[in-house]
Design a protein around this motif. Structure first.
Motif, PDB file in Angstrom:
ATOM      1  N   PHE A   1       0.843  -1.199   0.000  1.00  0.00           N
ATOM      2  CA  PHE A   1       0.000   0.000   0.000  1.00  0.00           C
ATOM      3  C   PHE A   1       0.880   1.251   0.000  1.00  0.00           C
ATOM      4  CE2 PHE A   1      -2.058   3.264   2.753  1.00  0.00           C
ATOM      5  CZ  PHE A   1      -2.962   3.726   1.793  1.00  0.00           C
ATOM      6  N   GLN A   2       0.510   2.210  -0.839  1.00  0.00           N
ATOM      7  CA  GLN A   2       1.312   3.416  -1.008  1.00  0.00           C
ATOM      8  C   GLN A   2       0.661   4.666  -0.407  1.00  0.00           C
ATOM      9  OE1 GLN A   2       4.497   3.216  -2.701  1.00  0.00           O
ATOM     10  NE2 GLN A   2       3.993   1.067  -2.297  1.00  0.00           N
ATOM     11  N   SER A   3      -0.554   4.981  -0.826  1.00  0.00           N
ATOM     12  CA  SER A   3      -1.158   6.230  -0.367  1.00  0.00           C
ATOM     13  C   SER A   3      -2.646   6.234  -0.657  1.00  0.00           C
ATOM     14  CB  SER A   3      -0.500   7.437  -1.046  1.00  0.00           C
ATOM     15  OG  SER A   3      -0.750   7.420  -2.446  1.00  0.00           O
ATOM     16  N   LEU A   4      -3.363   7.072   0.093  1.00  0.00           N
ATOM     17  CA  LEU A   4      -4.776   7.332  -0.143  1.00  0.00           C
ATOM     18  C   LEU A   4      -4.958   8.828  -0.288  1.00  0.00           C
ATOM     19  CD1 LEU A   4      -7.839   6.738  -0.179  1.00  0.00           C
ATOM     20  CD2 LEU A   4      -7.772   6.822   2.333  1.00  0.00           C
ATOM     21  N   ALA A   5      -5.510   9.266  -1.411  1.00  0.00           N
ATOM     22  CA  ALA A   5      -5.839  10.673  -1.631  1.00  0.00           C
ATOM     23  C   ALA A   5      -7.343  10.847  -1.463  1.00  0.00           C
ATOM     24  CB  ALA A   5      -5.409  11.110  -3.028  1.00  0.00           C
ATOM     25  N   LEU A   6      -7.741  11.734  -0.552  1.00  0.00           N
ATOM     26  CA  LEU A   6      -9.148  12.066  -0.356  1.00  0.00           C
ATOM     27  C   LEU A   6      -9.415  13.412  -1.010  1.00  0.00           C
ATOM     28  CD1 LEU A   6      -9.677  11.004   3.367  1.00  0.00           C
ATOM     29  CD2 LEU A   6     -10.430   9.787   1.309  1.00  0.00           C
ATOM     30  N   VAL A   7     -10.322  13.423  -1.979  1.00  0.00           N
ATOM     31  CA  VAL A   7     -10.629  14.639  -2.725  1.00  0.00           C
ATOM     32  C   VAL A   7     -11.764  15.367  -2.011  1.00  0.00           C
ATOM     33  CG1 VAL A   7     -11.365  15.581  -4.942  1.00  0.00           C
ATOM     34  CG2 VAL A   7      -9.876  13.562  -4.868  1.00  0.00           C
ATOM     35  N   PRO A   8     -11.529  16.584  -1.552  1.00  0.00           N
ATOM     36  CA  PRO A   8     -12.555  17.295  -0.784  1.00  0.00           C
ATOM     37  C   PRO A   8     -13.812  17.597  -1.611  1.00  0.00           C
ATOM     38  CG  PRO A   8     -10.399  18.344  -0.556  1.00  0.00           C
ATOM     39  CD  PRO A   8     -10.284  17.345  -1.662  1.00  0.00           C
ATOM     40  N   ASN A   9     -14.940  17.569  -0.935  1.00  0.00           N
ATOM     41  CA  ASN A   9     -16.195  18.062  -1.501  1.00  0.00           C
ATOM     42  C   ASN A   9     -16.614  17.325  -2.760  1.00  0.00           C
ATOM     43  OD1 ASN A   9     -18.228  19.844  -0.794  1.00  0.00           O
ATOM     44  ND2 ASN A   9     -17.564  21.397  -2.235  1.00  0.00           N
ATOM     45  N   ALA A  10     -16.268  16.054  -2.866  1.00  0.00           N
ATOM     46  CA  ALA A  10     -16.618  15.248  -4.038  1.00  0.00           C
ATOM     47  C   ALA A  10     -17.254  13.952  -3.587  1.00  0.00           C
ATOM     48  CB  ALA A  10     -15.385  14.959  -4.886  1.00  0.00           C
ATOM     49  N   GLY A  11     -18.156  13.425  -4.404  1.00  0.00           N
ATOM     50  CA  GLY A  11     -18.870  12.212  -4.089  1.00  0.00           C
ATOM     51  C   GLY A  11     -18.224  10.968  -4.667  1.00  0.00           C
ATOM     52  N   HIS A  12     -19.037   9.933  -4.817  1.00  0.00           N
ATOM     53  CA  HIS A  12     -18.561   8.624  -5.259  1.00  0.00           C
ATOM     54  C   HIS A  12     -17.926   8.692  -6.652  1.00  0.00           C
ATOM     55  CE1 HIS A  12     -18.412   4.294  -5.526  1.00  0.00           C
ATOM     56  NE2 HIS A  12     -19.270   4.242  -6.527  1.00  0.00           N
ATOM     57  N   TRP A  13     -18.580   9.352  -7.581  1.00  0.00           N
ATOM     58  CA  TRP A  13     -18.053   9.498  -8.951  1.00  0.00           C
ATOM     59  C   TRP A  13     -17.055  10.653  -8.960  1.00  0.00           C
ATOM     60  CZ3 TRP A  13     -21.741  10.466 -13.727  1.00  0.00           C
ATOM     61  CH2 TRP A  13     -21.045  10.197 -14.924  1.00  0.00           C
ATOM     62  N   VAL A  14     -16.031  10.506  -8.163  1.00  0.00           N
ATOM     63  CA  VAL A  14     -15.093  11.590  -7.899  1.00  0.00           C
ATOM     64  C   VAL A  14     -14.361  12.031  -9.156  1.00  0.00           C
ATOM     65  CG1 VAL A  14     -13.378   9.872  -7.147  1.00  0.00           C
ATOM     66  CG2 VAL A  14     -13.091  12.266  -6.501  1.00  0.00           C
ATOM     67  N   GLN A  15     -14.043  11.091 -10.047  1.00  0.00           N
ATOM     68  CA  GLN A  15     -13.274  11.439 -11.238  1.00  0.00           C
ATOM     69  C   GLN A  15     -14.074  12.283 -12.221  1.00  0.00           C
ATOM     70  OE1 GLN A  15     -14.476   8.425 -10.563  1.00  0.00           O
ATOM     71  NE2 GLN A  15     -14.694   7.120 -12.357  1.00  0.00           N
ATOM     72  N   TYR A  16     -15.382  12.298 -12.060  1.00  0.00           N
ATOM     73  CA  TYR A  16     -16.240  13.166 -12.867  1.00  0.00           C
ATOM     74  C   TYR A  16     -16.497  14.487 -12.143  1.00  0.00           C
ATOM     75  CZ  TYR A  16     -20.224  14.918 -15.497  1.00  0.00           C
ATOM     76  OH  TYR A  16     -21.059  15.720 -16.237  1.00  0.00           O
ATOM     77  N   GLU A  17     -16.904  14.391 -10.885  1.00  0.00           N
ATOM     78  CA  GLU A  17     -17.356  15.585 -10.166  1.00  0.00           C
ATOM     79  C   GLU A  17     -16.212  16.531  -9.822  1.00  0.00           C
ATOM     80  OE1 GLU A  17     -20.791  16.515  -6.953  1.00  0.00           O
ATOM     81  OE2 GLU A  17     -19.548  14.752  -6.536  1.00  0.00           O
TER      82      GLU A  17
END
Length: 313
Positions: A276-292
């Motif tokens: 395991f390397q890293s986890l990036a949490l994208v603020p203010n985004a939902g499940h379809w994060v790569q779209y939203e």
């Protein structure tokens, strides 16, 4: 939104390349017409998923291969706002419609994610031979990607999981989704689909009604031929992660509906992977994060794909 060419790959078919001038891949995808233009410049290739059925792949660019696996009830267009960034970075982007979704036939006896890795691997054998590649899996596609990496460890150079389920067993999970298939076509049906899109996929009402998300999602739902899936409510991905010998990265929206009120379980679950390397949490985004939150997601994905993994010999 079909491609501009269709090829049927043979056992030793040369890898397809784009045959028309490349569009501006740095241009944001904002409309249905933009998405159709992106699809039109892909090479469209079919590989087997059964004796006579085909799995459809959409391929852009040249360079080191990266495979994007979409979510449940989805298609290649779950990645519509990310493909251009990868192509612009010099990657060859291979995006299948997984068997049972989009333009691909349902594989024989396939009921859930665990039936799909052999067909993905068979397609990759025909498209890139034995070469390893980076694999990015979103939601349902994250389960497929993890199982692929476990079954064919030489195939996956690194694994990036995006909003993946099955990190905790959750058989009673309720997401507040409403039935829609019984409704006739029209405003009521679209209204329920829009409600579900907001409940599960997107964190903001404005994202649901941006003119693109709802048409893409609706078209994908209509082509979902593998319903009643249940593997996502188990911890199959958590158990699979412990078997992997490839670097594992995670990118999640902080407001992912699958992990509402328990976003803190994701990091420890991913850390079960030996590399395991890293986890990036994208603020203010939902499940379809790569779209939203496409810009933030694309930056996080570039980092994951360019990082020299820790712990590799």
């Amino acid at each position: 939104m079909g491609g501009n060419e269709t090829q049927t790959a043979g056992p030793r078919a040369p890898p397809p390349v784009m045959t028309q001038p490349s569009p501006d891949f740095t241009r944001p995808i904002q409309t249905v017409e933009d998405a159709a233009a992106l699809a039109a410049c892909a090479a469209r290739v079919e590989t087997p998923c059964g004796d006579v059925q085909s799995m459809v792949w959409h391929i852009w660019g040249e360079g080191a291969p990266v495979v994007l696996l979409h979510g449940g009830a989805g298609s290649w267009n779950h990645w519509v706002r990310n493909i251009g960034s990868l192509v612009a970075a010099g990657r060859r982007v291979l995006v299948p419609d997984l068997p049972g979704f989009g333009d691909s036939a349902r594989a024989p006896a396939a009921r859930d994610a665990d039936a799909l890795p052999p067909w993905v691997e068979r397609g990759l054998i025909e498209l890139i031979g034995p070469a390893d590649c980076d694999v990015v899996g979103f939601s349902f596609g994250g389960m497929v990607a993890g199982l692929l990496a476990a079954q064919w460890p030489a195939r996956v150079r690194r694994l990036v999981l995006v909003g993946a389920p099955a990190l905790v067993a959750d058989p009673e999970r309720q997401l507040g989704l409403k039935a829609w298939r019984h409704l006739p076509e029209g405003t009521a049906r679209i209204g329920v689909i829009a409600h579900n899109l907001g409940q599960l996929m997107l964190a903001h009402e404005a994202s649901v009604h941006d003119g693109l998300a709802l048409p893409l999602h609706t078209a994908n739902l209509e082509r979902d031929r593998m319903q009643r899936r249940s593997l996502s409510k188990t911890d199959v991905l958590l158990r699979t992660l412990r078997q992997l010998d490839c670097p594992v990265f995670g990118i999640w929206g902080e407001r992912d509906a699958l992990y509402r009120d328990r976003i803190d379980v994701i990091g420890p679950a991913l850390a079960q992977a030996p590399l395991f390397q890293s986890l990036a949490l994208v603020p203010n985004a939902g499940h379809w994060v790569q779209y939203e939150a496409a810009a933030a997601f694309n930056a996080a994905l570039r980092d994951a794909l360019s990082t020299v993994p820790v712990g590799m010999a």
